[in-house]
Motif scaffolding. Sequence first.
Motif, PDB file in Angstrom:
ATOM      1  N   ASP A 107      -6.281   1.496   0.569  1.00 23.66           N
ATOM      2  CA  ASP A 107      -6.068   2.038   1.908  1.00 23.66           C
ATOM      3  C   ASP A 107      -7.197   1.708   2.878  1.00 23.66           C
ATOM      4  O   ASP A 107      -6.960   1.585   4.077  1.00 23.66           O
ATOM      5  N   HIS A 108      -8.406   1.582   2.371  1.00 23.08           N
ATOM      6  CA  HIS A 108      -9.560   1.392   3.250  1.00 23.08           C
ATOM      7  C   HIS A 108     -10.045  -0.044   3.352  1.00 23.08           C
ATOM      8  O   HIS A 108     -10.999  -0.317   4.072  1.00 23.08           O
ATOM      9  N   ARG A 109      -9.416  -0.945   2.655  1.00 27.13           N
ATOM     10  CA  ARG A 109      -9.790  -2.357   2.712  1.00 27.13           C
ATOM     11  C   ARG A 109      -8.609  -3.167   3.198  1.00 27.13           C
ATOM     12  O   ARG A 109      -7.499  -2.674   3.305  1.00 27.13           O
ATOM     13  N   ARG A 110      -8.825  -4.425   3.435  1.00 28.48           N
ATOM     14  CA  ARG A 110      -7.761  -5.333   3.861  1.00 28.48           C
ATOM     15  C   ARG A 110      -7.796  -6.577   2.976  1.00 28.48           C
ATOM     16  O   ARG A 110      -8.762  -6.841   2.279  1.00 28.48           O
ATOM     17  N   GLY A 111      -6.727  -7.312   3.012  1.00 32.08           N
ATOM     18  CA  GLY A 111      -6.655  -8.598   2.319  1.00 32.08           C
ATOM     19  C   GLY A 111      -6.560  -8.453   0.818  1.00 32.08           C
ATOM     20  O   GLY A 111      -5.840  -7.602   0.284  1.00 32.08           O
ATOM     21  N   VAL A 112      -7.310  -9.305   0.136  1.00 32.96           N
ATOM     22  CA  VAL A 112      -7.241  -9.389  -1.328  1.00 32.96           C
ATOM     23  C   VAL A 112      -7.703  -8.091  -1.980  1.00 32.96           C
ATOM     24  O   VAL A 112      -7.121  -7.646  -2.971  1.00 32.96           O
ATOM     25  N   THR A 113      -8.719  -7.461  -1.429  1.00 34.16           N
ATOM     26  CA  THR A 113      -9.219  -6.214  -2.009  1.00 34.16           C
ATOM     27  C   THR A 113      -8.150  -5.129  -1.966  1.00 34.16           C
ATOM     28  O   THR A 113      -7.966  -4.383  -2.930  1.00 34.16           O
ATOM     29  N   ALA A 114      -7.420  -5.047  -0.856  1.00 38.90           N
ATOM     30  CA  ALA A 114      -6.335  -4.067  -0.751  1.00 38.90           C
ATOM     31  C   ALA A 114      -5.240  -4.380  -1.760  1.00 38.90           C
ATOM     32  O   ALA A 114      -4.703  -3.468  -2.405  1.00 38.90           O
ATOM     33  N   ALA A 115      -4.919  -5.642  -1.912  1.00 36.63           N
ATOM     34  CA  ALA A 115      -3.885  -6.031  -2.877  1.00 36.63           C
ATOM     35  C   ALA A 115      -4.316  -5.700  -4.299  1.00 36.63           C
ATOM     36  O   ALA A 115      -3.507  -5.202  -5.100  1.00 36.63           O
ATOM     37  N   PHE A 116      -5.580  -5.953  -4.628  1.00 36.00           N
ATOM     38  CA  PHE A 116      -6.078  -5.626  -5.965  1.00 36.00           C
ATOM     39  C   PHE A 116      -6.041  -4.118  -6.215  1.00 36.00           C
ATOM     40  O   PHE A 116      -5.725  -3.674  -7.313  1.00 36.00           O
ATOM     41  N   GLY A 117      -6.358  -3.322  -5.200  1.00 40.54           N
ATOM     42  CA  GLY A 117      -6.273  -1.873  -5.349  1.00 40.54           C
ATOM     43  C   GLY A 117      -4.851  -1.426  -5.640  1.00 40.54           C
ATOM     44  O   GLY A 117      -4.610  -0.614  -6.529  1.00 40.54           O
TER      45      GLY A 117
ATOM     46  N   ARG B  75       0.833  -1.215   0.000  1.00 34.66           N
ATOM     47  CA  ARG B  75       0.000   0.000   0.000  1.00 34.66           C
ATOM     48  C   ARG B  75       0.861   1.256   0.000  1.00 34.66           C
ATOM     49  O   ARG B  75       0.532   2.241  -0.658  1.00 34.66           O
ATOM     50  N   ALA B  76       1.950   1.250   0.749  1.00 37.65           N
ATOM     51  CA  ALA B  76       2.834   2.420   0.794  1.00 37.65           C
ATOM     52  C   ALA B  76       3.466   2.674  -0.572  1.00 37.65           C
ATOM     53  O   ALA B  76       3.524   3.822  -1.042  1.00 37.65           O
ATOM     54  N   LEU B  77       3.941   1.620  -1.212  1.00 32.15           N
ATOM     55  CA  LEU B  77       4.554   1.772  -2.529  1.00 32.15           C
ATOM     56  C   LEU B  77       3.535   2.247  -3.560  1.00 32.15           C
ATOM     57  O   LEU B  77       3.812   3.160  -4.349  1.00 32.15           O
ATOM     58  N   SER B  78       2.350   1.646  -3.543  1.00 33.07           N
ATOM     59  CA  SER B  78       1.334   2.074  -4.510  1.00 33.07           C
ATOM     60  C   SER B  78       0.863   3.495  -4.207  1.00 33.07           C
ATOM     61  O   SER B  78       0.504   4.237  -5.119  1.00 33.07           O
ATOM     62  N   GLY B  79       0.886   3.899  -2.938  1.00 33.48           N
ATOM     63  CA  GLY B  79       0.540   5.275  -2.597  1.00 33.48           C
ATOM     64  C   GLY B  79       1.540   6.264  -3.164  1.00 33.48           C
ATOM     65  O   GLY B  79       1.167   7.336  -3.664  1.00 33.48           O
ATOM     66  N   ALA B  80       2.809   5.908  -3.099  1.00 31.37           N
ATOM     67  CA  ALA B  80       3.843   6.773  -3.669  1.00 31.37           C
ATOM     68  C   ALA B  80       3.693   6.858  -5.189  1.00 31.37           C
ATOM     69  O   ALA B  80       3.841   7.939  -5.785  1.00 31.37           O
ATOM     70  N   VAL B  81       3.387   5.734  -5.824  1.00 27.33           N
ATOM     71  CA  VAL B  81       3.183   5.725  -7.276  1.00 27.33           C
ATOM     72  C   VAL B  81       1.952   6.557  -7.634  1.00 27.33           C
ATOM     73  O   VAL B  81       1.978   7.337  -8.593  1.00 27.33           O
ATOM     74  N   ALA B  82       0.884   6.430  -6.854  1.00 24.90           N
ATOM     75  CA  ALA B  82      -0.334   7.215  -7.107  1.00 24.90           C
ATOM     76  C   ALA B  82      -0.045   8.710  -6.982  1.00 24.90           C
ATOM     77  O   ALA B  82      -0.503   9.510  -7.810  1.00 24.90           O
ATOM     78  N   ALA B  83       0.720   9.088  -5.972  1.00 15.86           N
ATOM     79  CA  ALA B  83       1.088  10.499  -5.816  1.00 15.86           C
ATOM     80  C   ALA B  83       1.901  10.973  -7.018  1.00 15.86           C
ATOM     81  O   ALA B  83       1.708  12.097  -7.504  1.00 15.86           O
TER      82      ALA B  83
END
Length: 104
Positions: free
Chosen positions: A76-86, A21-29
């Motif tokens: 960011d707001h989900r956990r598990g597979v949904t978070a990974a898919f995001g 999530r942190a890495l994808s957040g940086a990419v999204a930014a």
Amino acid sequence: MSVDEYEDHAERSGGVERGLRALSGAVAAGVVVLAVVVIGTSYLGGERGFPGPGAVSVGAHVVAAVVVLLAQRAADHRRGVTAAFGSVGVFLITGVLLWTQWWA
């Protein structure tokens, strides 16, 4: 699997999930910043009479930024597979944007 092993596995997978999530957040930014730069370049090009990115490129960057932000919010707001898919969605959309607008 003992309780201790299960808790250890849960902590490790939680760390991987947080890292993803942190890495994808940086990419999204980065995609949002890139969209702002492309919009600014298009505006300046029009004002100063030099060629800049066209409407298709600006639109692609804006749409990608919005979709990436929505995918990151889901991560960011989900956990598990949904978070990974995001998170994976952020990487895929960014890859498609870069491939179609910058490399191809």
